[in-house]
Every structure is written in structure tokens, then in C-alpha cells.
Write a protein that holds these residues in place. Structure first.
Motif, short mmCIF file in Angstrom:
data_model
loop_
_atom_site.label_atom_id
_atom_site.label_comp_id
_atom_site.label_asym_id
_atom_site.label_seq_id
_atom_site.Cartn_x
_atom_site.Cartn_y
_atom_site.Cartn_z
N CYS A 18 0.85 -1.21 0.00
CA CYS A 18 0.00 0.00 0.00
C CYS A 18 0.88 1.25 0.00
O CYS A 18 0.68 2.17 -0.81
CB CYS A 18 -0.87 -0.05 1.25
SG CYS A 18 -2.30 0.98 1.10
N VAL A 21 2.57 1.78 -3.31
CA VAL A 21 1.69 2.38 -4.34
C VAL A 21 1.60 3.89 -4.13
O VAL A 21 1.63 4.66 -5.08
CB VAL A 21 0.29 1.74 -4.27
CG1 VAL A 21 -0.70 2.54 -5.10
CG2 VAL A 21 0.33 0.31 -4.77
N LEU A 22 1.54 4.31 -2.86
CA LEU A 22 1.30 5.72 -2.58
C LEU A 22 2.57 6.56 -2.78
O LEU A 22 2.47 7.70 -3.20
CB LEU A 22 0.77 5.91 -1.16
CG LEU A 22 -0.66 5.42 -0.94
CD1 LEU A 22 -1.07 5.61 0.51
CD2 LEU A 22 -1.64 6.12 -1.85
N VAL A 23 3.72 6.02 -2.45
CA VAL A 23 4.89 6.89 -2.44
C VAL A 23 5.78 6.75 -3.67
O VAL A 23 6.48 7.68 -4.00
CB VAL A 23 5.75 6.69 -1.16
CG1 VAL A 23 4.93 6.99 0.08
CG2 VAL A 23 6.33 5.30 -1.13
N ARG A 25 7.06 6.58 -7.60
CA ARG A 25 6.59 7.22 -8.82
C ARG A 25 6.74 6.31 -10.03
O ARG A 25 6.00 6.43 -10.98
CB ARG A 25 7.37 8.51 -9.08
CG ARG A 25 7.08 9.59 -8.09
CD ARG A 25 7.38 10.95 -8.68
NE ARG A 25 7.26 11.95 -7.63
CZ ARG A 25 8.27 12.33 -6.91
NH1 ARG A 25 9.48 11.87 -7.12
NH2 ARG A 25 8.09 13.22 -5.94
N VAL A 91 4.47 7.78 -12.91
CA VAL A 91 3.00 7.91 -12.91
C VAL A 91 2.59 9.37 -12.77
O VAL A 91 1.53 9.78 -13.21
CB VAL A 91 2.36 7.07 -11.79
CG1 VAL A 91 2.39 5.61 -12.14
CG2 VAL A 91 3.01 7.34 -10.46
N ASP A 92 3.44 10.21 -12.15
CA ASP A 92 3.06 11.62 -11.98
C ASP A 92 3.14 12.38 -13.30
O ASP A 92 2.45 13.37 -13.49
CB ASP A 92 3.99 12.28 -10.96
CG ASP A 92 3.60 11.89 -9.55
OD1 ASP A 92 2.66 11.05 -9.44
OD2 ASP A 92 4.18 12.42 -8.58
#
Lengths: 99, 646
Positions: A18, A21-23, A25, A91-92
Motif C-alpha cells: 500500500c 503504491v502511494l509513495v 513514482r 505515474v506523476d
């Protein structure tokens, strides 16, 4: 049978996935973290199946694996295409679809 | 008036119970149908009816008159008990238990009205052939005249208040069309609109009265209402009475709905004659007299009728004194004379017959004078200012002589028709109440003054004509109706011979034993004649002996100024109705713009603004979506936990 260690391991793996996924890129790493979360839940399903003495949890785990395999096929294809057009797997950077 | 209540209890109010129409009475419907057909042909036929339109219009009116005459003679031939004849034409409205037939009622009252409307109406048609000869739209004018006559006939022949209402609205429509006949003149268009709008106020009273009748009695037919009127509670009856009075005020130009009548002079002069003599303004009097079964049981409303009538008869007379426009003087006098009729109608059983009597004589002499005024205008190139007349007796001798007959009749010169009818009304007023009697007496004096003023300024004194005007007598087609009407103005009093009209009408309006007066009737007649003579003398000394200025003097007394401004009737309407109304409307517009629109637009703006903020959430970063996903999942888990714990 003591299920606690399995559940704890499953929770730890899920949390790692988790946070990943959040941190992170890089799309590939994000993707791997998603796989990690899926397998953590698989582990929990199998554990519960064993604890309850039936096969339902294991069947569900198989389904998850199938879905994960399909997802890998589609997801990697998307990541490849994005990388080809933008020369980046971040992804950003792929944030054009917005308000 | 305490004794009115007593009268109501004593007097036997007649019930309408018509006999089926047989023989010649089967043709009753044709009286309405003839002018109506004329109107339809002339208005729908278009230009191809132009060459003979006026002849057809006159023929239908005259045919209607002949038929009325035949019916009247037939009615005379029947026994006194069988003189109410009803004709059922067809079912008009049928909704559940509400059943209205298109029924006609021919009785002593409507018989007289029929003769007046069609008789005077036909003469006005004949006169209009000459008067409107040079108007390119003469055919249309005759179509409207026919429509007017048909509507008025419907009004007086209907056996049902709803039928009366149909005619009532028809008269309103026709008067609107005719007053605004020269609609290219802004003043005429405005006058027509004013008449229509003010009449609408009265019509509202009429429709409310009809509804209240239906609620109370379950029917709107004369027969049903008159039979049940005695049992209803007095509050309802008074309410119906007041609503009917409001309706009558609108059509008959009684205070406070009088303002349209003076402006209505914008129409062609035959229209004024038709409105003032045969149709329209008499409708209110008819309504009150026809509804005697209501008013006899509604003493408060009856008193209100008297008050309205007295105010109007003085109001109109005072206006008549100050006007220089010959038609407006006559209009003021109409207001005043209709006031006399309403007064008589308000006095109850004692006065109904005299109201109708004065209505008939007034119909003759007022039509005579209006058509005479039209003839004078014709001679003076459509100038209506009496200050530009003078010494016309030589130039238009026939008009002068016929006008003089009307003049003598309206002031009540002994022997002429107006003398008999007005005398009776004043007598009845004195028998009822001293104050009312004195007001009626004063009205007679003022009438004599302003009519003498009109006569002097028009036909006597010195010539004040514009240099290019060459007065000439009108053609025969215009003078013959004048002569006929003059003869009727003189002889109309014969209707009273042996109290004929009182006895004739008694089955419809009831009859009463002779009232006693404080002084003998002959003395009262003498006093009335003296007051009239004083009015004439006053006019002679103030106008006849001095020079009349060609323009109206500006330095006049406040009373004169008030009378010239119609006693501020328009100003009162403006202050009480128009200005508060427009202020209310502009207030409502502001309310609508700010509150109603504000709420709607504000809601939209709030939604839009909120959405604008909310869409920022869609920022395109996958990881922020993932975070909200996680947050959402956490919330769901939390909620499940909470639910399970509780």
C-alpha cells in the motif's frame, strides 16, 4: 493451528504494498506493489480457508491469481505504451486526464 | 331608512312563473336573432357587403322592432295573469347537477325594454346612415351597432342570470368596439380601453353575484331564485345585492365607476346616443329592477342603491354645469338621469315602475338630444366646443326645434315626458326620506341650469363660429329620426295616463298602496316646477345676458375647476387604484427580481461554485486517487467496525 503469524505477515505485506503504491513514482514499482497487496490478500484468504476447514478461501485465492495475471498483461502493455510515447515511466508525468 | 324594511315585509314580491310560449310568441328568439344575424353577415361578409351593409343593418334592427311591436300587441291581448311568457331554446350548459337552458323570458318589463331598444335603436340606425355616410368603414359600424342591439336584447330577454351575463358581456364588448371605432385616434383607443376596464370591475360583481346565487339557491334562473329568495339568510341576500349593485354601477356609470362615461364621448355620436338612451347604461337599472326579489329582501343593499344614486345624480349634474363640450354636458346629464332611475329603483316597490318610466322617457329625449348634438356637430364641421357655437337656431331649424323638445322634456317642463317621470321619482323620494327628496329636487334645479346653459350657448346668444364654418341643416335621413324622437319626448308622458305603467309593471315588480306625502302632490309638483324655473332663470341671467367668451375663462371658482376636471373622478381613481396598483406591481417586480430570481439564480451559482471547487479533486495524479481510495476503504472498515460494536 495458530493463524496469527500468517495474518500478521499478510497485514505487513499489504501495508508495504500500500505504502509503495502511494509513495513510489515509477510505474513498474507501483505495479509490483499492487502485486504485493494482491498476494498479501491471497495469503489471508488461504489462511482463513485452512482455519475454517473449507475450500472457499482457496478458490477465491485462485481467482485473484487469475485476475492478477490478466492485470499484469494489460497493465504492462499500458506502461510500455506510455513509456514509448513519453520516454518516462513516472505515474506523476501521466497526469493529462484531469479537470 | 327604517320604513324600507317594513315595506319589504308587507309587499308581496312576485315570483317569476312563465307560461310556455305559444302562437306568435314562438318567434321571440327572432328578436335577438335578427340583429345578431345582421352583425354576423356584416362582420364576416367583409368588403363585398359594403354597398348594402348599412341598409341590411337598419333592416334587421327595424325588423326586430316590428316583431317587438307585434309581440307587444299580442301581450296586450292576453289576460293579465298570463303575461309572463317563457321560451326554452336549447340546453346551454349541463355539468352534473348544474343545468342552464338558453331560456328567454318575455314579460311586461322586457316587453317595454324590447320596444325601447329596438325602436330607439332603429332610429339611431337610420340616423347613422346619414351621419356615417362619409366614413369608409360604415358597414363595419353597422355590424357593431347590430351586435350592440343583439347583446342588449339578450340581456333583457334572458330568463337566467347567466343569460343576462352573456348579454352583459356582449354589451361590454360592443361598447368597446364602438367607443374605439376611430381607433386611429389615441384618445378614442384610450377611452375604449378605459370603458372596458372599468366595466370589467362591474362585471366581476356580476359574476360573483351569479356564483353566490348558484351556491345559495342551486340555480341561477329568475324563476328559481325569485321563489327561493325569501328563505335565504339576509346576509347572503345583502351580499348578492351589493354585488349586483357593483355590476349596475359599472354598466350604468354610477359613482364610483362613473369615469368611463365622459371619455366614451370619443365614439361617433350615434354610439353615444345608443349607449346613453337605448342600451348599455340602462342595463344597470334593468338589473336592479329585475332583481327586485333580491333587493326587497336585502334592505341594506337597497339603501346602498339609494346612496349611490343620490351621489351620482348630483355628481353628474355638477359636471354638466362646467363642461363646454356639448357631448360631455349630455354625458353628465345621462349620469345624473340614470342616478334618478337608480334612486327610484332603490326606493323599492314604490319606485320600480317609475324607474322604468323615467328610463323610457329618458331614452326618448336623450337619444333625441344626442342625435341633435350630432346634427349640430355635423353642421359645425365636427366641432364639439359650445363656445364656438351660438345662434344656430336659424342655421339648423329642424335640429333646433327637435332639440328644444328634448330640452323641455329633460328639465321637466310641465306637460313634457320628463316632467311626469321625474316628478314621480322626486315625489317617491320625498315620501321615503326628506334628505333624499331634497337632493333629488336640487338635482332637478341643476339639470335645468346646465341644460339651459347648453341651449343658450348653442342656439342663442351671439355667433361665435370659426370663420371657415358654414352651418347647414342635416339631410332628411338624419332629421326624420330627430322628429320622431322629439314627438316621443313630448308624448312619452302618456305612458302614465291612468297609472298605466304602474299597473302594467305591477305583476313583475309588485305594487304598493299609495304612499302619503306631508304635502299634497300638487304642491310638491309646484315646488319642483319653481326650482326648475329658478335653474332656468339662473342660466339666463348668467349666460344668456352676457357675452360668452370664445375660449373658456381660466379665472374661475374652485367649484367650476373641480367640475371641469370631472370632480376629480380620474384623480381619485388614480390615487386610490391606479397608483397603488402600479406601485404594488413594481414592488412585486422587485420582489421577483431579488427574492424569487435571487433564490433560483443563487442556487445555480452555489452549485456551480461548489462544482468548480470539487472538480479540483480530479487532478490527474494516480497516486492521489489511490490515496482517496485508501481513505475511502478505511472509512468503510471503520464504519463496519462501528456498526458491529454498536
Amino acid at each position: 493451528m495458530n493463524t496469527e503469524p500468517y495474518i500478521v505477515l499478510s497485514a505487513i505485506l499489504f501495508t508495504i504494498g500500500c505504502i509503495g503504491v502511494l509513495v513510489r513514482r515509477n510505474a513498474i514499482v507501483v505495479f509490483m506493489c499492487v502485486e504485493l497487496m494482491l498476494n498479501a490478500s491471497n495469503l489471508a484468504l488461504v489462511t482463513f480457508a485452512k482455519a475454517n476447514g473449507n475450500l472457499e478461501g482457496q478458490v477465491a485465492a485462485f481467482f485473484v491469481m487469475v485476475v492478477a495475471a490478466a492485470e499484469v498483461v494489460v497493465g504492462l502493455a499500458i506502461i510500455m505504451t506510455i513509456f514509448r510515447t513519453r520516454r518516462s515511466a513516472s505515474v506523476d508525468d501521466a497526469s493529462l486526464l484531469k479537470y | 331608512m327604517p320604513d324600507v324594511t317594513a315595506l319589504a315585509a308587507e309587499a308581496l314580491v312576485p315570483v317569476v312563473e312563465p307560461f310556455a310560449a305559444d302562437g306568435v310568441f314562438g318567434l321571440l328568439w327572432l328578436v335577438i336573432a335578427l340583429p345578431l344575424a345582421g352583425a354576423v353577415v356584416l362582420l364576416a361578409g367583409g368588403r363585398r357587403t359594403d354597398p348594402w351593409g348599412h341598409l341590411l343593418g337598419t333592416a334587421t334592427a327595424a325588423g326586430s322592432f316590428l316583431l317587438s311591436l307585434v309581440l307587444f300587441v299580442a301581450l296586450l291581448g292576453r289576460g293579465e295573469e298570463e303575461r309572463q311568457i317563457g321560451q326554452e331554446l336549447f340546453t346551454w350548459i349541463q355539468v352534473g347537477g348544474f343545468d342552464v337552458g338558453m331560456d328567454l323570458l318575455y314579460d311586461q318589463l322586457s316587453a317595454l325594454f324590447l320596444l325601447l331598444i329596438t325602436g330607439v335603436g332603429s332610429l339611431i340606425h337610420v340616423y347613422s346612415i346619414g351621419y356615417m355616410a362619409h366614413d369608409p368603414r360604415r358597414r363595419r359600424f353597422f355590424g357593431y351597432l347590430n351586435l350592440f342591439v343583439a347583446a342588449m336584447l339578450m340581456l333583457v330577454l334572458a330568463a337566467d342570470y347567466l343569460g343576462v351575463f352573456l348579454g352583459w358581456e356582449g354589451v361590454g364588448l360592443a361598447s368597446y368596439l364602438l367607443i374605439g371605432f376611430w381607433q386611429y385616434k389615441p384618445s378614442a383607443a384610450a377611452a375604449a380601453k378605459k370603458a372596458f376596464v372599468i366595466n370589467r370591475v362591474g362585471d366581476m360583481g356580476m359574476s360573483l353575484a351569479v356564483m353566490l346565487m348558484f351556491v345559495t339557491f342551486g340555480t341561477t334562473a329568475f324563476a328559481g331564485v325569485s321563489a327561493a329568495a325569501g328563505e335565504a339568510d339576509s346576509f347572503t341576500l345583502n351580499a348578492i345585492g351589493f354585488l349586483l349593485l357593483l355590476a349596475a354601477c359599472g354598466k350604468s356609470a354610477q359613482v364610483p365607476l362613473q369615469a368611463w362615461l365622459l371619455d366614451a364621448m370619443e365614439g361617433p355620436t350615434p354610439v353615444s346616443a345608443l349607449i346613453h338612451a337605448a342600451t348599455m347604461v340602462t342595463a344597470g337599472v334593468y338589473l336592479v329592477v329585475r332583481s327586485n326579489f333580491i333587493f326587497e329582501n336585502a334592505p341594506v343593499a337597497q339603501t346602498a342603491v339609494v346612496i349611490v344614486a343620490v351621489v351620482t345624480l348630483l355628481w353628474g349634474a355638477v359636471i354638466g354645469c362646467a363642461k363646454d363640450d356639448i357631448k360631455k354636458v349630455l354625458a353628465g346629464s345621462t349620469m345624473s338621469q340614470i342616478g334618478y332611475m337608480m334612486l327610484a329603483a332603490g326606493l323599492g316597490v314604490a319606485g320600480y315602475a317609475f324607474a322604468i318610466f323615467h328610463l323610457l322617457t329618458h331614452g326618448f329625449f336623450k337619444a333625441n338630444m344626442f342625435l341633435g348634438a350630432g346634427s349640430v356637430m355635423h353642421a359645425m364641421d365636427d366641432d364639439v366646443d359650445m363656445r364656438h357655437y351660438g345662434m344656430l337656431q336659424k342655421a339648423v331649424p329642424v335640429t333646433f326645434l327637435t332639440f328644444a323638445m328634448g330640452y323641455l322634456a329633460i328639465i321637466g317642463f310641465p306637460g313634457f315626458s320628463g316632467f311626469w317621470s321625474k316628478d314621480k321619482i322626486i315625489e317617491t323620494a320625498f315620501a321615503d326620506n326628506l334628505v333624499v327628496g331634497l337632493a333629488a329636487l336640487a338635482g332637478a334645479g341643476i339639470t335645468a341650469f346646465y341644460m339651459t346653459r347648453l341651449m343658450l350657448m348653442t342656439f342663442f346668444t351671439d355667433k361665435r363660429w370659426a370663420p371657415e364654418v358654414h352651418p347647414h341643416e342635416s339631410p332628411r335621413v338624419m332629421t326624420v329620426p330627430l322628429v320622431v324622437l322629439a314627438a316621443l319626448s313630448v308624448l312619452g308622458g302618456f305612458l302614465l295616463l291612468g297609472d298605466w305603467i304602474v299597473e302594467w309593471l305591477s305583476p313583475v315588480v309588485g305594487a304598493e298602496e299609495h304612499h302619503e306625502l306631508a304635502v299634497p302632490a300638487i304642491v310638491l309638483t309646484g315646488i319642483i316646477t319653481l326650482v326648475v324655473a329658478a335653474g332656468v332663470a339662473l342660466a339666463w341671467f348668467t349666460i344668456g345676458r352676457s357675452e360668452v367668451p370664445r375660449t373658456a375663462p381660466a379665472q374661475v371658482s374652485p367649484v367650476t375647476r373641480a367640475a371641469r376636471a370631472d370632480l376629480y373622478g380620474d384623480a381619485i381613481n388614480d390615487t386610490l387604484v391606479v397608483r397603488p396598483g402600479s406601485r404594488l406591481v413594481s414592488g412585486l417586480v422587485v420582489f421577483d427580481r431579488s427574492v424569487v430570481d435571487g433564490a433560483v439564480m443563487g442556487q445555480a451559482a452555489a452549485t456551480g461554485g461548489l462544482s468548480d471547487r470539487l472538480r479540483r479533486v480530479q487532478n490527474g495524479f494516480v497516486r492521489s486517487y489511490a490515496l482517496s481510495l485508501l481513505g475511502g476503504a478505511a472509512l468503510v472498515v471503520l464504519a463496519l467496525l462501528v456498526v458491529n460494536l454498536v
